[in-house]
Design a protein around this motif. Structure first.
Motif, short mmCIF file in Angstrom:
data_model
loop_
_atom_site.label_atom_id
_atom_site.label_comp_id
_atom_site.label_asym_id
_atom_site.label_seq_id
_atom_site.Cartn_x
_atom_site.Cartn_y
_atom_site.Cartn_z
N ARG A 68 0.83 -1.21 0.00
CA ARG A 68 0.00 0.00 0.00
C ARG A 68 0.86 1.26 0.00
O ARG A 68 1.96 1.27 0.54
CB ARG A 68 -0.91 0.02 1.23
CG ARG A 68 -1.91 -1.11 1.30
CD ARG A 68 -2.89 -0.90 2.45
NE ARG A 68 -2.21 -0.73 3.72
CZ ARG A 68 -2.40 0.31 4.53
NH1 ARG A 68 -3.27 1.27 4.20
NH2 ARG A 68 -1.76 0.41 5.68
N GLU A 69 0.32 2.30 -0.61
CA GLU A 69 0.92 3.62 -0.50
C GLU A 69 0.15 4.40 0.56
O GLU A 69 -1.08 4.48 0.51
CB GLU A 69 0.88 4.36 -1.84
CG GLU A 69 1.94 3.89 -2.81
CD GLU A 69 2.17 4.90 -3.93
OE1 GLU A 69 1.25 5.70 -4.19
OE2 GLU A 69 3.24 4.86 -4.53
N VAL A 70 0.88 4.96 1.50
CA VAL A 70 0.27 5.64 2.64
C VAL A 70 0.61 7.12 2.58
O VAL A 70 1.76 7.51 2.32
CB VAL A 70 0.77 5.04 3.97
CG1 VAL A 70 0.15 5.76 5.15
CG2 VAL A 70 0.45 3.55 4.02
N ASP A 71 -0.40 7.96 2.80
CA ASP A 71 -0.21 9.40 2.83
C ASP A 71 0.51 9.80 4.11
O ASP A 71 0.08 9.46 5.22
CB ASP A 71 -1.58 10.09 2.76
CG ASP A 71 -1.48 11.59 2.51
OD1 ASP A 71 -0.41 12.17 2.78
OD2 ASP A 71 -2.47 12.18 2.06
N THR A 72 1.63 10.51 3.98
CA THR A 72 2.42 10.92 5.14
C THR A 72 1.83 12.15 5.84
O THR A 72 2.28 12.51 6.93
CB THR A 72 3.86 11.25 4.73
OG1 THR A 72 3.85 12.36 3.83
CG2 THR A 72 4.52 10.04 4.06
N GLY A 73 0.89 12.82 5.19
CA GLY A 73 0.36 14.06 5.74
C GLY A 73 1.20 15.27 5.36
O GLY A 73 0.85 16.40 5.70
N ARG A 74 2.30 15.04 4.65
CA ARG A 74 3.16 16.13 4.20
C ARG A 74 2.92 16.37 2.70
O ARG A 74 2.33 15.53 2.02
CB ARG A 74 4.63 15.80 4.46
CG ARG A 74 4.95 15.51 5.90
CD ARG A 74 6.39 15.07 6.05
NE ARG A 74 7.31 16.18 5.84
CZ ARG A 74 8.49 16.07 5.22
NH1 ARG A 74 8.86 14.91 4.70
NH2 ARG A 74 9.29 17.12 5.11
N HIS A 75 3.39 17.52 2.21
CA HIS A 75 3.21 17.86 0.80
C HIS A 75 4.54 18.25 0.16
O HIS A 75 5.44 18.76 0.82
CB HIS A 75 2.22 19.02 0.65
CG HIS A 75 0.81 18.64 0.90
ND1 HIS A 75 0.27 18.58 2.18
CD2 HIS A 75 -0.20 18.31 0.05
CE1 HIS A 75 -1.00 18.22 2.11
NE2 HIS A 75 -1.31 18.06 0.83
N TYR A 76 4.61 17.98 -1.15
CA TYR A 76 5.72 18.47 -1.96
C TYR A 76 5.21 19.70 -2.70
O TYR A 76 4.22 19.62 -3.44
CB TYR A 76 6.19 17.41 -2.95
CG TYR A 76 7.30 17.88 -3.86
CD1 TYR A 76 8.56 18.19 -3.35
CD2 TYR A 76 7.08 18.03 -5.23
CE1 TYR A 76 9.57 18.63 -4.18
CE2 TYR A 76 8.09 18.47 -6.06
CZ TYR A 76 9.33 18.76 -5.53
OH TYR A 76 10.34 19.20 -6.35
N ILE A 77 5.84 20.84 -2.51
CA ILE A 77 5.39 22.10 -3.09
C ILE A 77 6.36 22.51 -4.17
O ILE A 77 7.57 22.68 -3.93
CB ILE A 77 5.29 23.20 -2.02
CG1 ILE A 77 4.34 22.77 -0.90
CG2 ILE A 77 4.82 24.51 -2.64
CD1 ILE A 77 4.26 23.75 0.26
N SER A 78 5.83 22.68 -5.39
CA SER A 78 6.66 23.08 -6.52
C SER A 78 5.78 23.86 -7.49
O SER A 78 4.61 24.11 -7.21
CB SER A 78 7.27 21.85 -7.20
OG SER A 78 8.21 22.24 -8.19
N SER A 79 6.36 24.26 -8.62
CA SER A 79 5.59 25.02 -9.59
C SER A 79 4.61 24.11 -10.33
O SER A 79 4.84 22.90 -10.48
CB SER A 79 6.52 25.71 -10.60
OG SER A 79 7.25 24.76 -11.34
N ASP A 80 3.51 24.69 -10.78
CA ASP A 80 2.40 23.92 -11.35
C ASP A 80 2.57 23.73 -12.85
O ASP A 80 1.86 24.31 -13.67
CB ASP A 80 1.08 24.62 -11.05
CG ASP A 80 -0.12 23.75 -11.39
OD1 ASP A 80 0.07 22.54 -11.60
OD2 ASP A 80 -1.24 24.28 -11.45
#
Length: 254
Positions: free
Chosen positions: A164-176
């Motif tokens: 399974r892939e589990v959401d860490t609750g963190r985000h990767y922020i970069s340009s769209d």
């Protein structure tokens, strides 16, 4: 005798902010356009209407043909005094490039062309556009400062646990931008600045990558540990210019 190609020695480092290119990305309405408009003699290549409520030099870009025409004018077809060119936004310029590529190739998607030819053609056109903007010259022969404005994209950071892939609750922020287009742009520019807001509501520019409990934030700044921009600084042109001069014009960045 043929003109000399090889240098005769080392050139001094570039120290003017106008010699470099910038990507400034962040949430809509945070002030990216206002910041860019404070750069000297700025011209906006406007794929969206971000400058309508401010005094600014702007050319609307509604198609890839519009963009190519303006780029040709800036490269010498027309005399001009602009020292800064701002693409506002780069997020909307890329779809115009994609659309024009597909139309010229008679396909509806780059994947429709055999042997990856559609994607290769699109990437080549995008690379030429980005580097063409970075190499613009001003009327006195100096470099034009190029600023790419873009929105941010927040992607959840996932980890694999077993099957399974589990959401860490963190985000990767970069340009769209799509991954390939983003890679071309990010490798081409000298500085990637993330426009953000702190807990007190102050608008900041992040100049170096950040790894916090909440997110991984993409940023990039030229320099060495003792000669570089601060990790964060207030989001206004005068502060950016002052810190740039301090970092790259003063001995050892002092």
């Amino acid at each position: 005798m043929s003109p000399r190609i090889l240098p005769t020695g080392k050139r001094p480092p570039r120290t003017r902010m106008s010699d470099f290119s910038f990507l400034v990305y962040g949430a809509p309405g945070i002030g990216k356009t206002t910041l860019a408009n404070a750069f000297p003699d700025a011209l906006f290549l406007a794929t969206e209407s971000g400058t309508e409520l401010m005094e600014a030099a702007s050319v609307p870009i509604g198609s890839w043909e519009d963009f190519l025409a303006v780029q040709a004018a800036l490269r010498g077809r027309e005399k001009h005094e602009f020292r800064t060119v701002v693409i506002d936004t780069i997020d909307l310029l890329y779809p115009l490039c994609l659309q024009a590529t597909c139309q010229e190739m008679g396909i509806s998607d780059p994947a429709d062309a055999e042997w990856g030819r559609g994607w290769r053609t699109l990437k080549t056109r995008w690379i030429n556009a980005i580097h063409g903007l970075r190499n613009l010259k001003s009327a006195d022969g100096g470099r034009v400062c190029t600023i790419f404005l873009g929105h941010e994209k927040r992607e959840p950071i996932m980890v694999r646990r077993g099957k399974r892939e589990v959401d860490t609750g963190r985000h990767y922020i970069s340009s769209d931008l799509p991954r390939t287009a983003r890679g071309v742009l990010h490798s081409a520019v000298d500085f990637i600045l993330h426009a953000e807001m702190d807990e007190e509501g102050n608008r900041l520019l992040r100049t170096q990558p950040a790894d916090t409990p909440e997110a991984l934030v993409e940023a990039k700044g030229r320099g060495t540990p003792d000669r570089r921009l601060p990790d964060t600084l207030p989001m206004d042109f005068q502060t950016l210019a002052r810190e740039f001069s301090r970092a790259f014009n003063s001995p050892k960045g002092n």
